[in-house]
Design an enzyme around this catalytic site. Structure first.
Site, PDB file in Angstrom:
ATOM      1  N   HIS A 180      20.248 -32.812  12.487  1.00 22.91           N
ATOM      2  CA  HIS A 180      21.461 -33.250  13.176  1.00 22.91           C
ATOM      3  C   HIS A 180      21.217 -33.742  14.593  1.00 22.91           C
ATOM      4  O   HIS A 180      22.131 -34.264  15.232  1.00 22.91           O
ATOM      5  CB  HIS A 180      22.514 -32.142  13.167  1.00 22.91           C
ATOM      6  CG  HIS A 180      23.897 -32.667  12.915  1.00 22.91           C
ATOM      7  ND1 HIS A 180      24.950 -31.875  12.510  1.00 22.91           N
ATOM      8  CD2 HIS A 180      24.419 -33.927  13.004  1.00 22.91           C
ATOM      9  CE1 HIS A 180      26.037 -32.603  12.372  1.00 22.91           C
ATOM     10  NE2 HIS A 180      25.745 -33.850  12.672  1.00 22.91           N
TER      11      HIS A 180
ATOM     12  N   ASP B 298      30.591 -28.959  10.091  1.00 24.98           N
ATOM     13  CA  ASP B 298      29.354 -28.218  10.303  1.00 24.98           C
ATOM     14  C   ASP B 298      29.659 -26.724  10.340  1.00 24.98           C
ATOM     15  O   ASP B 298      30.752 -26.321  10.756  1.00 24.98           O
ATOM     16  CB  ASP B 298      28.745 -28.643  11.655  1.00 24.98           C
ATOM     17  CG  ASP B 298      27.252 -28.422  11.778  1.00 24.98           C
ATOM     18  OD1 ASP B 298      26.769 -27.393  11.282  1.00 24.98           O
ATOM     19  OD2 ASP B 298      26.566 -29.262  12.386  1.00 24.98           O
TER      20      ASP B 298
ATOM     21  N   HIS C 282      27.919 -25.011  12.354  1.00 27.31           N
ATOM     22  CA  HIS C 282      27.510 -24.742  13.735  1.00 27.31           C
ATOM     23  C   HIS C 282      28.162 -25.745  14.678  1.00 27.31           C
ATOM     24  O   HIS C 282      28.449 -26.886  14.295  1.00 27.31           O
ATOM     25  CB  HIS C 282      25.990 -24.841  13.848  1.00 27.31           C
ATOM     26  CG  HIS C 282      25.263 -24.057  12.805  1.00 27.31           C
ATOM     27  ND1 HIS C 282      24.903 -24.607  11.581  1.00 27.31           N
ATOM     28  CD2 HIS C 282      24.832 -22.769  12.782  1.00 27.31           C
ATOM     29  CE1 HIS C 282      24.289 -23.681  10.855  1.00 27.31           C
ATOM     30  NE2 HIS C 282      24.232 -22.564  11.560  1.00 27.31           N
TER      31      HIS C 282
ATOM     32  N   ASP D  66      26.780 -26.978  17.539  1.00 28.59           N
ATOM     33  CA  ASP D  66      25.791 -27.946  18.019  1.00 28.59           C
ATOM     34  C   ASP D  66      26.141 -28.518  19.391  1.00 28.59           C
ATOM     35  O   ASP D  66      25.907 -29.698  19.667  1.00 28.59           O
ATOM     36  CB  ASP D  66      25.615 -29.092  17.009  1.00 28.59           C
ATOM     37  CG  ASP D  66      24.980 -28.628  15.712  1.00 28.59           C
ATOM     38  OD1 ASP D  66      24.495 -27.482  15.659  1.00 28.59           O
ATOM     39  OD2 ASP D  66      24.970 -29.409  14.736  1.00 28.59           O
TER      40      ASP D  66
ATOM     41  N   HIS E 143      18.545 -29.931  17.545  1.00 28.39           N
ATOM     42  CA  HIS E 143      19.617 -30.167  16.570  1.00 28.39           C
ATOM     43  C   HIS E 143      20.833 -29.283  16.841  1.00 28.39           C
ATOM     44  O   HIS E 143      21.897 -29.519  16.266  1.00 28.39           O
ATOM     45  CB  HIS E 143      19.116 -30.023  15.126  1.00 28.39           C
ATOM     46  CG  HIS E 143      18.918 -28.602  14.650  1.00 28.39           C
ATOM     47  ND1 HIS E 143      18.899 -28.265  13.309  1.00 28.39           N
ATOM     48  CD2 HIS E 143      18.705 -27.437  15.316  1.00 28.39           C
ATOM     49  CE1 HIS E 143      18.694 -26.967  13.179  1.00 28.39           C
ATOM     50  NE2 HIS E 143      18.571 -26.449  14.375  1.00 28.39           N
TER      51      HIS E 143
ATOM     52  N   ASP F  69      27.277 -32.361   8.339  1.00 29.73           N
ATOM     53  CA  ASP F  69      26.114 -31.520   8.103  1.00 29.73           C
ATOM     54  C   ASP F  69      26.332 -30.798   6.779  1.00 29.73           C
ATOM     55  O   ASP F  69      27.343 -30.110   6.597  1.00 29.73           O
ATOM     56  CB  ASP F  69      25.961 -30.516   9.250  1.00 29.73           C
ATOM     57  CG  ASP F  69      24.670 -29.725   9.196  1.00 29.73           C
ATOM     58  OD1 ASP F  69      24.213 -29.404   8.079  1.00 29.73           O
ATOM     59  OD2 ASP F  69      24.122 -29.407  10.267  1.00 29.73           O
TER      60      ASP F  69
ATOM     61  N   ASP G  63      25.226 -28.201   5.706  1.00 34.22           N
ATOM     62  CA  ASP G  63      25.368 -26.747   5.788  1.00 34.22           C
ATOM     63  C   ASP G  63      26.803 -26.307   6.059  1.00 34.22           C
ATOM     64  O   ASP G  63      27.088 -25.104   6.076  1.00 34.22           O
ATOM     65  CB  ASP G  63      24.381 -26.123   6.785  1.00 34.22           C
ATOM     66  CG  ASP G  63      24.728 -26.327   8.257  1.00 34.22           C
ATOM     67  OD1 ASP G  63      25.892 -26.595   8.603  1.00 34.22           O
ATOM     68  OD2 ASP G  63      23.812 -26.200   9.096  1.00 34.22           O
TER      69      ASP G  63
ATOM     70  N   GLU H  22      20.823 -32.895   7.312  1.00 31.09           N
ATOM     71  CA  GLU H  22      20.319 -31.542   7.078  1.00 31.09           C
ATOM     72  C   GLU H  22      20.144 -31.163   5.601  1.00 31.09           C
ATOM     73  O   GLU H  22      19.999 -29.978   5.286  1.00 31.09           O
ATOM     74  CB  GLU H  22      21.195 -30.488   7.794  1.00 31.09           C
ATOM     75  CG  GLU H  22      21.246 -30.637   9.312  1.00 31.09           C
ATOM     76  CD  GLU H  22      19.979 -30.163  10.037  1.00 31.09           C
ATOM     77  OE1 GLU H  22      19.046 -29.724   9.361  1.00 31.09           O
ATOM     78  OE2 GLU H  22      19.954 -30.248  11.282  1.00 31.09           O
TER      79      GLU H  22
END
Length: 324
Positions: A114, A142, A144, A146, A159, A249, A251, A294
């Protein structure tokens, strides 16, 4: 499948797509994510976009690893790992995305980790301002946030920092420093940033989100209100007449649906919820750029194919695929 029925608000033609494949993993410490673009392409993504969704795809046929840009030595700087490599790669990627976006194409970037969003979003933001005279909104899907600055990051992996640089919260002191190439025209406003799917947010990031009033929908919000209501609120926040860059992302999805990723976090989106997010953005007609990042085919032998299929599904939905 049929071609998309939505009418793009900010693109001169409906079916012109610029594709950039980025085999870069330097923003984090696990190898394998650089293989994702080819895995997605070999699964048939490009052929499907041409045949099913009738896109005219502008693609140079290369999965860029930017090996010639990677310095022989790259010591830590401001707690960042591989700072010069990531800076050089994202600067080149920014130029590539900018050229597609400035030409009025919808831009699809296949990553890669990312950190590449520093390049993709800066390129789209610059082109959007030049071509349309408008600011860019970013929907960041996401697990996260980030948005760590180099100083708040525990890992030093870039990332986890792209939005800090893109919003100017982690601006370089000098143009010669890593990411000093970013200009105000290439940045985004925190007011035009919306998160969806957060569930693993660092302490320093929570403070940043609160301080700057950044709109964020966690999995708690999705559980409480449902993905439909969350998307209505998210799109309402940025405005339904605003160019949108969707950075997805994989994830964000629960590991049940996307196990082959570098930082999986349980309790995430279902694949259907991920597809729904992409569908909602597509239906606005405001999408000007899309990242899918990712996917790491090397991490989970039994789940790699499933994760690639999930990525392909997200891209198809964002580019106009519908159930009926």
């Amino acid at each position: 499948m049929d071609a998309p029925t939505f009418q793009p608000k900010f693109l001169p033609k409906q079916n012109e797509l610029g594709l950039v494949a980025v085999g870069f993993s330097g923003g984090q410490c696990k190898s394998g994510v650089d293989a994702a673009p080819m895995a997605l392409i070999e699964h048939g993504l490009v052929d499907q976009l041409k045949a099913d969704l009738e896109y005219n795809i502008h693609y140079d046929g290369v999965v860029h690893d930017y090996a010639d840009l990677i310095p022989a030595e790259d010591p830590d700087h401001r707690n960042m790992k591989n700072p010069r490599a990531v800076s050089a790669v994202t600067r080149q990627l920014s130029r590539q995305v900018y050229e597609h976006s400035r030409a009025g194409r919808l831009v699809l970037t296949l990553g890669g980790d990312h950190s590449i969003a520093i390049g993709t979003i800066s390129g789209t933001a610059q082109a959007t301002r030049e071509r349309l005279g408008r600011d860019l909104a970013v929907i960041w899907v996401d697990a996260h946030a980030d948005i760590n600055t180099p100083e708040t990051s525990d890992s030093g992996n870039i990332h986890g920092m792209p939005l800090a640089f893109l919003t100017g919260l982690a601006a370089a002191a000098e143009a010669s420093e890593p990411f000093g190439w970013l200009t105000p025209e290439q940045r985004i406003s925190p007011a035009k940033l919306v998160y969806i799917g957060l569930r693993d947010v660092d302490r320093g990031e929570k403070a940043i989100l609160r301080k700057h009033g950044i709109k964020a929908f966690s999995m708690h919000d999705i559980d409480r209100h449902g993905i439909g209501a969350v998307m209505d609120q998210a799109l309402g926040w940025i405005g339904r007449d605003t160019p949108v860059h969707l950075s997805f992302d994989v994830d964000a999805l629960d590991p049940m649906w996307a196990p082959s990723t570098g930082t999986p976090v349980r309790g995430g989106l279902t694949l259907r919820e991920g597809d729904f997010i992409a569908e909602c953005v597509a239906q606005t007609g405001c999408l000007v750029a899309l990242d899918l990042v990712e996917v790491n085919p090397s991490l989970e032998e039994q789940g790699a194919a499933e994760t690639v299929r999930a990525g392909v599904s997200i891209v198809r939905c964002a580019l106009g695929d519908t159930l009926l």
